[in-house]
Design a protein around this motif. Structure first.
Motif, PDB file in Angstrom:
ATOM      1  N   SER A 177     -33.404  38.881 -21.199  1.00 24.93           N
ATOM      2  CA  SER A 177     -34.554  39.449 -20.504  1.00 24.93           C
ATOM      3  C   SER A 177     -34.221  40.175 -19.203  1.00 24.93           C
ATOM      4  CB  SER A 177     -35.547  38.337 -20.240  1.00 24.93           C
ATOM      5  OG  SER A 177     -34.888  37.241 -19.662  1.00 24.93           O
ATOM      6  N   SER A 204     -39.701  42.291 -20.752  1.00 20.31           N
ATOM      7  CA  SER A 204     -39.797  42.511 -22.209  1.00 20.31           C
ATOM      8  C   SER A 204     -41.053  41.874 -22.785  1.00 20.31           C
ATOM      9  CB  SER A 204     -38.563  41.942 -22.908  1.00 20.31           C
ATOM     10  OG  SER A 204     -38.480  40.566 -22.646  1.00 20.31           O
ATOM     11  N   GLN A 205     -41.772  41.144 -21.960  1.00 18.40           N
ATOM     12  CA  GLN A 205     -42.952  40.443 -22.481  1.00 18.40           C
ATOM     13  C   GLN A 205     -44.264  40.987 -21.909  1.00 18.40           C
ATOM     14  OE1 GLN A 205     -42.148  36.172 -22.123  1.00 18.40           O
ATOM     15  NE2 GLN A 205     -40.069  36.531 -22.807  1.00 18.40           N
ATOM     16  N   LYS A 228     -34.831  42.781 -29.233  1.00 20.45           N
ATOM     17  CA  LYS A 228     -35.915  41.898 -29.702  1.00 20.45           C
ATOM     18  C   LYS A 228     -36.436  42.373 -31.048  1.00 20.45           C
ATOM     19  CE  LYS A 228     -37.633  38.784 -26.756  1.00 20.45           C
ATOM     20  NZ  LYS A 228     -38.748  39.323 -26.004  1.00 20.45           N
ATOM     21  N   PHE A 233     -29.653  34.137 -32.308  1.00 19.54           N
ATOM     22  CA  PHE A 233     -28.651  35.201 -32.123  1.00 19.54           C
ATOM     23  C   PHE A 233     -27.655  34.670 -31.092  1.00 19.54           C
ATOM     24  CE2 PHE A 233     -29.935  39.202 -34.202  1.00 19.54           C
ATOM     25  CZ  PHE A 233     -31.035  38.691 -34.879  1.00 19.54           C
ATOM     26  N   LEU A 274     -37.590  32.234 -33.651  1.00 14.71           N
ATOM     27  CA  LEU A 274     -36.518  32.897 -32.892  1.00 14.71           C
ATOM     28  C   LEU A 274     -36.174  31.971 -31.735  1.00 14.71           C
ATOM     29  CD1 LEU A 274     -37.594  36.619 -33.038  1.00 14.71           C
ATOM     30  CD2 LEU A 274     -35.395  35.648 -33.762  1.00 14.71           C
ATOM     31  N   PHE A 275     -35.013  31.376 -31.844  1.00 17.51           N
ATOM     32  CA  PHE A 275     -34.644  30.260 -30.967  1.00 17.51           C
ATOM     33  C   PHE A 275     -33.466  30.679 -30.110  1.00 17.51           C
ATOM     34  CE2 PHE A 275     -32.856  26.156 -29.922  1.00 17.51           C
ATOM     35  CZ  PHE A 275     -33.924  25.270 -29.910  1.00 17.51           C
ATOM     36  N   SER A 276     -33.711  30.848 -28.804  1.00 18.60           N
ATOM     37  CA  SER A 276     -32.639  31.347 -27.931  1.00 18.60           C
ATOM     38  C   SER A 276     -31.787  30.213 -27.381  1.00 18.60           C
ATOM     39  CB  SER A 276     -33.257  32.102 -26.762  1.00 18.60           C
ATOM     40  OG  SER A 276     -34.015  31.213 -25.981  1.00 18.60           O
ATOM     41  N   GLN A 321     -44.336  37.376 -18.626  1.00 19.33           N
ATOM     42  CA  GLN A 321     -43.356  36.512 -17.959  1.00 19.33           C
ATOM     43  C   GLN A 321     -42.160  37.313 -17.447  1.00 19.33           C
ATOM     44  OE1 GLN A 321     -40.506  33.704 -19.921  1.00 19.33           O
ATOM     45  NE2 GLN A 321     -42.030  32.182 -19.323  1.00 19.33           N
ATOM     46  N   THR A 360     -42.100  32.814 -31.608  1.00 17.54           N
ATOM     47  CA  THR A 360     -41.219  33.082 -30.465  1.00 17.54           C
ATOM     48  C   THR A 360     -41.717  32.295 -29.247  1.00 17.54           C
ATOM     49  OG1 THR A 360     -42.376  34.877 -29.333  1.00 17.54           O
ATOM     50  CG2 THR A 360     -41.087  35.486 -31.271  1.00 17.54           C
ATOM     51  N   GLY A 361     -40.888  32.267 -28.223  1.00 13.65           N
ATOM     52  CA  GLY A 361     -41.255  31.547 -26.996  1.00 13.65           C
ATOM     53  C   GLY A 361     -41.801  32.481 -25.932  1.00 13.65           C
ATOM     54  N   GLY A 410     -32.980  28.853 -24.595  1.00 15.40           N
ATOM     55  CA  GLY A 410     -33.541  28.810 -23.242  1.00 15.40           C
ATOM     56  C   GLY A 410     -34.647  27.763 -23.175  1.00 15.40           C
ATOM     57  N   ILE A 411     -35.426  27.800 -22.097  1.00 12.70           N
ATOM     58  CA  ILE A 411     -36.442  26.752 -21.927  1.00 12.70           C
ATOM     59  C   ILE A 411     -37.602  26.932 -22.909  1.00 12.70           C
ATOM     60  CG2 ILE A 411     -38.137  25.795 -20.293  1.00 12.70           C
ATOM     61  CD1 ILE A 411     -36.167  26.631 -18.045  1.00 12.70           C
ATOM     62  N   ASP A 412     -37.960  28.188 -23.169  1.00 13.49           N
ATOM     63  CA  ASP A 412     -39.234  28.449 -23.846  1.00 13.49           C
ATOM     64  C   ASP A 412     -39.224  28.239 -25.365  1.00 13.49           C
ATOM     65  OD1 ASP A 412     -39.719  29.135 -21.285  1.00 13.49           O
ATOM     66  OD2 ASP A 412     -40.090  31.249 -21.637  1.00 13.49           O
ATOM     67  N   SER A 413     -38.212  28.771 -26.044  1.00 14.00           N
ATOM     68  CA  SER A 413     -38.295  28.699 -27.511  1.00 14.00           C
ATOM     69  C   SER A 413     -38.241  27.266 -28.064  1.00 14.00           C
ATOM     70  CB  SER A 413     -37.287  29.629 -28.192  1.00 14.00           C
ATOM     71  OG  SER A 413     -36.100  29.742 -27.482  1.00 14.00           O
TER      72      SER A 413
HETATM   73  N1  LIG Z   1     -30.500  34.814 -28.468  1.00 13.38           N
HETATM   74  C1  LIG Z   1     -31.690  34.677 -29.043  1.00 13.38           C
HETATM   75  N2  LIG Z   1     -31.784  34.222 -30.329  1.00 13.38           N
HETATM   76  C2  LIG Z   1     -32.985  34.073 -30.928  1.00 13.38           C
HETATM   77  N3  LIG Z   1     -34.158  34.355 -30.318  1.00 13.38           N
HETATM   78  C3  LIG Z   1     -34.129  34.807 -29.064  1.00 13.38           C
HETATM   79  C4  LIG Z   1     -32.907  35.006 -28.358  1.00 13.38           C
HETATM   80  N4  LIG Z   1     -33.192  35.470 -27.128  1.00 13.38           N
HETATM   81  C5  LIG Z   1     -34.542  35.552 -27.070  1.00 13.38           C
HETATM   82  N5  LIG Z   1     -35.109  35.152 -28.217  1.00 13.38           N
HETATM   83  C6  LIG Z   1     -36.554  35.076 -28.529  1.00 13.38           C
HETATM   84  O1  LIG Z   1     -37.274  35.899 -27.645  1.00 13.38           O
HETATM   85  C7  LIG Z   1     -38.102  35.094 -26.785  1.00 13.38           C
HETATM   86  C8  LIG Z   1     -38.127  35.675 -25.395  1.00 13.38           C
HETATM   87  O2  LIG Z   1     -36.816  35.661 -24.888  1.00 13.38           O
HETATM   88  P1  LIG Z   1     -36.480  36.107 -23.423  1.00 13.38           P
HETATM   89  O3  LIG Z   1     -35.061  35.883 -23.181  1.00 13.38           O
HETATM   90  O4  LIG Z   1     -37.081  37.443 -23.204  1.00 13.38           O
HETATM   91  O5  LIG Z   1     -37.418  35.168 -22.559  1.00 13.38           O
HETATM   92  P2  LIG Z   1     -37.312  33.658 -22.121  1.00 13.38           P
HETATM   93  O6  LIG Z   1     -38.637  33.417 -21.492  1.00 13.38           O
HETATM   94  O7  LIG Z   1     -36.107  33.434 -21.304  1.00 13.38           O
HETATM   95  O8  LIG Z   1     -37.253  32.824 -23.487  1.00 13.38           O
HETATM   96  P3  LIG Z   1     -36.397  31.521 -23.763  1.00 13.38           P
HETATM   97  O9  LIG Z   1     -36.680  30.596 -22.626  1.00 13.38           O
HETATM   98  O10 LIG Z   1     -36.890  30.994 -25.074  1.00 13.38           O
HETATM   99  O11 LIG Z   1     -34.964  31.946 -23.803  1.00 13.38           O
HETATM  100  C9  LIG Z   1     -37.484  33.714 -26.856  1.00 13.38           C
HETATM  101  O12 LIG Z   1     -38.409  32.707 -26.525  1.00 13.38           O
HETATM  102  C10 LIG Z   1     -37.062  33.654 -28.291  1.00 13.38           C
HETATM  103  O13 LIG Z   1     -38.154  33.391 -29.132  1.00 13.38           O
END
Ligand SMILES: Nc1ncnc2c1ncn2[C@@H]1O[C@H](COP(=O)(O)OP(=O)(O)OP(=O)(O)O)[C@@H](O)[C@H]1O
Length: 373
Positions: free
Chosen positions: A338, A286-287, A256, A202, A176-178, A283, A277-278, A180-183
């Motif tokens: 988040s 939602s986590q 999620k 997504f 699941l690749f957003s 954090q 997931t990241g 953002g920094i984490d995924s």
């Molecule tokens: N738009 C998206 N599409 C796919 N996966 C998502 C999306 N948004 C979040 N995720 C999944 O949910 C995880 C947690 O997302 P969230 O936005 O809650 O936290 P985050 O710490 O900002 O993560 P990230 O830095 O990866 O965006 C993400 O690491 C990713 O694996």
């Protein structure tokens, strides 16, 4: 140019059969990335013979191939006695040690009528007149001689590889690749353990979001051992509209959960055996542990969260190292999900609301855009 490639120490500890498989996968990945030259295995090492003499260019590429611990450009010589080794070492290194304090390190495999220590001493003596002196503790330059049966390998440069395991040996994981920094960091860490990532994004921010994801994946691709990266982009805004039917505090966890559900369907289709997931514990709202429990309730694949014990600074450090950070920080806020979740949602409530939302996950997947990077 001949390059000696040392596979990760972990590979050497495997059973002979697994070790062979891992080394063959590593060779395939090197071939895919380098695109030319001759590759072969020999006694736990891999050799690459290539016409290209630009070590910096090559080092850039090899240092991103998981499964490589280190590598060195070497000169190989067949010898019949210690004097041959000393003479060759003198030819190769007299210029290289000139004006420098040096040390000779020798290793030996096989039966010989001399020891490694003798090699070090004799080669040291032969090179001494060209140098500024010898210091075994703090040399300015190290000369390495590896003797394997009747072959001696000479080198003085040792480049670091990324270690880990060759991409491909662990099968596929749907990430699941957003963007953002984490995924991206989570993706990289799974690749480091040999997994091939199948990306599920997504899209919540149109073309800007898509472009950013593609840019990040182009960076990640450099670490993929030449494997193409399959990407599925779901129109996330359609899902968001459906979420307006449910409680505001539950929406983030529900979104999620929908992502996990679609990832579950995608895993079935592409024969992946896990979802990545990241997320990192506590954090964001939602986590929390409770919310992660509810989010993944009933999902039939293991959910891997390689960042679960990392804090943000540690994640940022890796993101900078792999090169995704500069893109991730451009992700507009509306693409992150988040914000404003309850820190502790109720499982039953979420399950009821999930029925109410009643989404067709297969259809969501079928309507996604597919690209290959
Ligand atoms: N738009 C998206 N599409 C796919 N996966 C998502 C999306 N948004 C979040 N995720 C999944 O949910 C995880 C947690 O997302 P969230 O936005 O809650 O936290 P985050 O710490 O900002 O993560 P990230 O830095 O990866 O965006 C993400 O690491 C990713 O694996």
């Amino acid at each position: 140019m001949l390059i000696m490639i040392r596979p990760s120490g972990e590979i050497a500890l495997k059973s002979p059969r697994s070790r062979r498989n891992f080394e063959y996968t590593l060779i395939t990945n090197i071939r895919n990335i380098i695109g030319e030259g001759k590759l072969w295995r020999s006694q736990g090492l891999i050799f690459l013979e290539i016409n290209n003499d630009n070590i910096n260019d090559l080092a850039q590429k090899l240092s991103k191939i998981f499964g490589i611990a280190s590598f060195s450009p070497v000169i190989v010589t067949e010898f019949s006695n210690l004097q041959d080794i000393i003479d060759r070492a003198k030819q190769i290194f007299s210029d290289i040690v000139r004006g420098k304090i040096f040390a000779v390190r020798a290793k030996r495999v096989g039966y010989h009528n001399f020891t490694s220590l003798e090699v070090q001493r004799k080669v040291g003596e032969a090179l001494f007149p060209f140098s500024k002196g010898v210091d075994l503790e703090n040399p300015e330059i190290e000369i390495f001689i590896e003797i394997r049966n009747n072959l001696a390998y000479f080198y003085h440069e040792n480049f670091k590889g990324p270690k880990g395991l060759p991409v491909g040996i662990a099968g596929k994981t749907v990430v699941l690749f957003s963007g953002g920094i984490d995924s991206p960091v989570a993706t990289w860490m799974m690749m480091k353990r040999g997994a091939i990532p199948i990306i599920l994004n997504f899209n919540l921010g149109g073309n800007v979001h898509k472009e950013l994801v593609v840019n990040e994946l182009n960076v990640i691709k450099k670490w993929s051992g030449g494997h193409k990266i399959k990407v599925f982009i779901v129109k996330g805004t359609d899902v968001l509209i459906k979420l307006s039917q449910i409680d505001r505090g539950n929406r983030v966890v529900m979104l999620k959960r929908i992502m996990y559900r679609v990832a579950e369907r995608l895993s079935e289709r592409v024969s992946a055996k896990s979802i990545t997931t990241g997320e990192s514990l506590s954090q964001v709202s939602s986590q929390t542990m409770v919310n992660l429990y509810v989010t993944e309730y009933g999902i039939k694949f293991p959910i891997f969260r390689p960042l679960i014990g990392f804090d943000k600074e540690e994640i940022v450090e890796v993101a900078r190292k792999i090169g995704t950070y500069e893109y991730s920080i451009k992700l507009p806020e509306y693409c992150a999900i988040s914000t404003k979740a309850r820190t502790s949602v109720e499982l039953n409530e979420i399950l009821q609301q999930e029925e109410k939302v009643n989404l067709d996950y297969d259809k969501i997947l079928e309507n996604s855009e597919f690209i290959e990077i």
